[in-house]
Design a protein around this motif. Structure first.
Motif, PDB file in Angstrom:
ATOM      1  N   LYS A 199       0.877  -1.185   0.301  1.00  0.00           N
ATOM      2  CA  LYS A 199       0.039   0.157   0.075  1.00  0.00           C
ATOM      3  C   LYS A 199       0.860   1.183   0.073  1.00  0.00           C
ATOM      4  CE  LYS A 199      -4.324  -2.187   2.338  1.00  0.00           C
ATOM      5  NZ  LYS A 199      -5.090  -1.821   3.492  1.00  0.00           N
ATOM      6  N   LYS A 200       0.172   2.364  -0.348  1.00  0.00           N
ATOM      7  CA  LYS A 200       0.745   3.697  -0.331  1.00  0.00           C
ATOM      8  C   LYS A 200       1.260   4.019   0.945  1.00  0.00           C
ATOM      9  CE  LYS A 200      -0.642   5.285  -4.720  1.00  0.00           C
ATOM     10  NZ  LYS A 200      -1.530   6.497  -5.588  1.00  0.00           N
ATOM     11  N   ARG A 201       2.074   4.770   1.270  1.00  0.00           N
ATOM     12  CA  ARG A 201       2.320   5.620   2.465  1.00  0.00           C
ATOM     13  C   ARG A 201       1.036   6.395   2.800  1.00  0.00           C
ATOM     14  NH1 ARG A 201       8.140   8.096   3.413  1.00  0.00           N
ATOM     15  NH2 ARG A 201       7.480   9.342   1.535  1.00  0.00           N
ATOM     16  N   GLU A 202       0.739   6.630   4.139  1.00  0.00           N
ATOM     17  CA  GLU A 202      -0.610   7.508   4.404  1.00  0.00           C
ATOM     18  C   GLU A 202      -0.351   8.245   5.577  1.00  0.00           C
ATOM     19  OE1 GLU A 202      -4.181   5.551   5.068  1.00  0.00           O
ATOM     20  OE2 GLU A 202      -3.019   4.038   6.703  1.00  0.00           O
ATOM     21  N   GLY A 203      -0.624   9.419   5.481  1.00  0.00           N
ATOM     22  CA  GLY A 203      -0.376  10.143   6.786  1.00  0.00           C
ATOM     23  C   GLY A 203      -1.695   9.780   7.855  1.00  0.00           C
ATOM     24  N   VAL A 204      -1.137   9.657   8.975  1.00  0.00           N
ATOM     25  CA  VAL A 204      -1.989   9.221  10.208  1.00  0.00           C
ATOM     26  C   VAL A 204      -2.344  10.400  11.182  1.00  0.00           C
ATOM     27  CG1 VAL A 204      -1.812   7.839  12.290  1.00  0.00           C
ATOM     28  CG2 VAL A 204      -0.934   6.880  10.252  1.00  0.00           C
ATOM     29  N   ALA A 205      -1.476  11.186  11.533  1.00  0.00           N
ATOM     30  CA  ALA A 205      -1.624  12.145  12.391  1.00  0.00           C
ATOM     31  C   ALA A 205      -0.580  13.397  12.593  1.00  0.00           C
ATOM     32  CB  ALA A 205      -1.877  11.570  13.930  1.00  0.00           C
ATOM     33  N   CYS A 206      -0.705  14.572  12.871  1.00  0.00           N
ATOM     34  CA  CYS A 206       0.628  15.360  12.867  1.00  0.00           C
ATOM     35  C   CYS A 206      -0.094  16.310  13.991  1.00  0.00           C
ATOM     36  CB  CYS A 206       0.850  16.037  11.699  1.00  0.00           C
ATOM     37  SG  CYS A 206      -0.569  17.314  11.280  1.00  0.00           S
ATOM     38  N   PHE A 207       1.178  16.945  14.866  1.00  0.00           N
ATOM     39  CA  PHE A 207       0.883  17.889  15.641  1.00  0.00           C
ATOM     40  C   PHE A 207       1.364  19.236  15.135  1.00  0.00           C
ATOM     41  CE2 PHE A 207      -0.591  19.007  19.797  1.00  0.00           C
ATOM     42  CZ  PHE A 207       0.394  20.073  20.286  1.00  0.00           C
ATOM     43  N   SER A 208       0.648  20.280  15.119  1.00  0.00           N
ATOM     44  CA  SER A 208       0.930  21.494  14.496  1.00  0.00           C
ATOM     45  C   SER A 208       1.809  22.408  15.579  1.00  0.00           C
ATOM     46  CB  SER A 208      -0.275  22.221  13.785  1.00  0.00           C
ATOM     47  OG  SER A 208       0.032  23.624  13.480  1.00  0.00           O
ATOM     48  N   LYS A 209       2.911  22.641  15.076  1.00  0.00           N
ATOM     49  CA  LYS A 209       3.682  23.495  16.129  1.00  0.00           C
ATOM     50  C   LYS A 209       3.114  25.094  16.305  1.00  0.00           C
ATOM     51  CE  LYS A 209       8.351  25.783  16.234  1.00  0.00           C
ATOM     52  NZ  LYS A 209       7.687  27.177  16.194  1.00  0.00           N
ATOM     53  N   THR A 210       2.477  25.419  15.275  1.00  0.00           N
ATOM     54  CA  THR A 210       1.964  26.954  15.119  1.00  0.00           C
ATOM     55  C   THR A 210       0.638  26.927  15.785  1.00  0.00           C
ATOM     56  OG1 THR A 210       1.218  26.770  12.826  1.00  0.00           O
ATOM     57  CG2 THR A 210       3.332  27.783  13.473  1.00  0.00           C
ATOM     58  N   GLU A 211      -0.209  25.880  15.526  1.00  0.00           N
ATOM     59  CA  GLU A 211      -1.617  26.010  15.950  1.00  0.00           C
ATOM     60  C   GLU A 211      -1.700  25.010  17.539  1.00  0.00           C
ATOM     61  OE1 GLU A 211      -2.617  23.929  12.088  1.00  0.00           O
ATOM     62  OE2 GLU A 211      -4.321  25.273  12.204  1.00  0.00           O
ATOM     63  N   ARG A 212      -0.839  24.501  17.584  1.00  0.00           N
ATOM     64  CA  ARG A 212      -0.722  23.644  18.827  1.00  0.00           C
ATOM     65  C   ARG A 212      -1.979  22.870  19.288  1.00  0.00           C
ATOM     66  NH1 ARG A 212       3.915  23.233  20.555  1.00  0.00           N
ATOM     67  NH2 ARG A 212       3.067  22.543  22.628  1.00  0.00           N
TER      68      ARG A 212
ATOM     69  N   ILE B 252      -2.203  12.268  19.384  1.00  0.00           N
ATOM     70  CA  ILE B 252      -0.898  12.656  19.285  1.00  0.00           C
ATOM     71  C   ILE B 252      -0.714  13.706  20.132  1.00  0.00           C
ATOM     72  CG2 ILE B 252      -1.522  14.684  17.545  1.00  0.00           C
ATOM     73  CD1 ILE B 252       1.270  13.884  16.149  1.00  0.00           C
ATOM     74  N   SER B 253       0.451  13.694  21.031  1.00  0.00           N
ATOM     75  CA  SER B 253       0.927  14.753  21.907  1.00  0.00           C
ATOM     76  C   SER B 253       2.206  14.916  22.063  1.00  0.00           C
ATOM     77  CB  SER B 253       0.307  13.961  23.525  1.00  0.00           C
ATOM     78  OG  SER B 253       1.139  12.848  23.829  1.00  0.00           O
ATOM     79  N   THR B 254       2.621  16.176  22.762  1.00  0.00           N
ATOM     80  CA  THR B 254       3.895  16.464  23.084  1.00  0.00           C
ATOM     81  C   THR B 254       4.524  16.085  24.395  1.00  0.00           C
ATOM     82  OG1 THR B 254       3.601  18.890  23.176  1.00  0.00           O
ATOM     83  CG2 THR B 254       3.801  18.128  21.000  1.00  0.00           C
ATOM     84  N   ASP B 255       5.852  15.835  24.558  1.00  0.00           N
ATOM     85  CA  ASP B 255       6.232  15.544  25.889  1.00  0.00           C
ATOM     86  C   ASP B 255       7.569  16.601  25.739  1.00  0.00           C
ATOM     87  OD1 ASP B 255       7.526  14.770  28.058  1.00  0.00           O
ATOM     88  OD2 ASP B 255       6.717  12.980  27.761  1.00  0.00           O
ATOM     89  N   ASN B 256       7.351  17.711  26.447  1.00  0.00           N
ATOM     90  CA  ASN B 256       8.239  18.740  26.362  1.00  0.00           C
ATOM     91  C   ASN B 256       9.429  18.223  27.236  1.00  0.00           C
ATOM     92  OD1 ASN B 256       6.875  20.118  24.600  1.00  0.00           O
ATOM     93  ND2 ASN B 256       5.730  21.369  26.404  1.00  0.00           N
ATOM     94  N   ALA B 257       9.308  17.710  28.301  1.00  0.00           N
ATOM     95  CA  ALA B 257      10.391  17.050  29.286  1.00  0.00           C
ATOM     96  C   ALA B 257      11.238  16.160  28.431  1.00  0.00           C
ATOM     97  CB  ALA B 257       9.737  16.655  30.409  1.00  0.00           C
ATOM     98  N   LYS B 258      10.753  15.382  27.239  1.00  0.00           N
ATOM     99  CA  LYS B 258      11.524  14.419  26.750  1.00  0.00           C
ATOM    100  C   LYS B 258      11.746  14.915  25.504  1.00  0.00           C
ATOM    101  CE  LYS B 258       9.538  10.361  29.238  1.00  0.00           C
ATOM    102  NZ  LYS B 258       8.938   9.259  29.050  1.00  0.00           N
ATOM    103  N   SER B 259      11.156  15.799  24.983  1.00  0.00           N
ATOM    104  CA  SER B 259      11.304  16.409  23.563  1.00  0.00           C
ATOM    105  C   SER B 259      11.043  15.392  22.448  1.00  0.00           C
ATOM    106  CB  SER B 259      12.733  16.810  23.203  1.00  0.00           C
ATOM    107  OG  SER B 259      13.065  17.922  24.052  1.00  0.00           O
ATOM    108  N   THR B 260       9.667  14.968  22.710  1.00  0.00           N
ATOM    109  CA  THR B 260       9.252  14.034  22.016  1.00  0.00           C
ATOM    110  C   THR B 260       7.599  14.423  21.534  1.00  0.00           C
ATOM    111  OG1 THR B 260       8.459  12.431  23.870  1.00  0.00           O
ATOM    112  CG2 THR B 260      10.650  11.841  22.945  1.00  0.00           C
TER     113      THR B 260
END
Length: 124
Positions: free
Chosen positions: A43-56, A70-78
């Motif tokens: 199958k083709k590669r497909e987008g699953v999720a993204c986290f917008s840096k600007t829109e948070r 999808i979430s950000t972990d600022n302490a771990k930079s992940t």
């Protein structure tokens, strides 16, 4: 050179959960957002999720909305992808990438830096 690195893949039974993490130091400072993509065999590669840096905020493919977060972990930079209620059709190699996430998932050509991928297998 930005180099996203994925971790957390594995095998899980249908209905189970997994968390994937994407470590990408310098991504935010460089103005990129992080997206998750997947590619199943044949199958083709497909987008699953993204986290917008600007829109948070996150964006999701219809096929995973309500099951994946999808979430950000600022302490771990992940940027983490929490996958719940997994189905066999979620089986794929999952990639994180640094690129454009704005007003939607974006296409894979809008992402400039890619990780090596991590296998997720959902099977009984």
């Amino acid at each position: 050179q930005l180099q996203p690195v994925e971790s957390g893949g594995g095998m899980v039974q249908p209905g189970g959960s997994l968390r994937l993490s994407c470590a990408a130091s310098g991504v935010a400072e460089a103005g990129y957002s992080i997206g998750w993509f997947r590619q199943a065999p044949g199958k083709k590669r497909e987008g699953v999720a993204c986290f917008s840096k600007t829109e948070r905020r996150g964006y999701y493919a219809d096929s995973v909305a309500g099951r994946f977060t999808i979430s950000t972990d600022n302490a771990k930079s992940t940027v983490d992808l929490h996958m719940n209620s997994l189905k066999p059709e979620d089986t794929a190699v999952y990639y994180c990438a640094a690129g454009l996430c704005f007003h939607g998932l974006g296409r894979d050509y809008e992402y400039d830096y890619w990780g090596q991928g991590t296998q997720v297998t959902v099977s009984s």
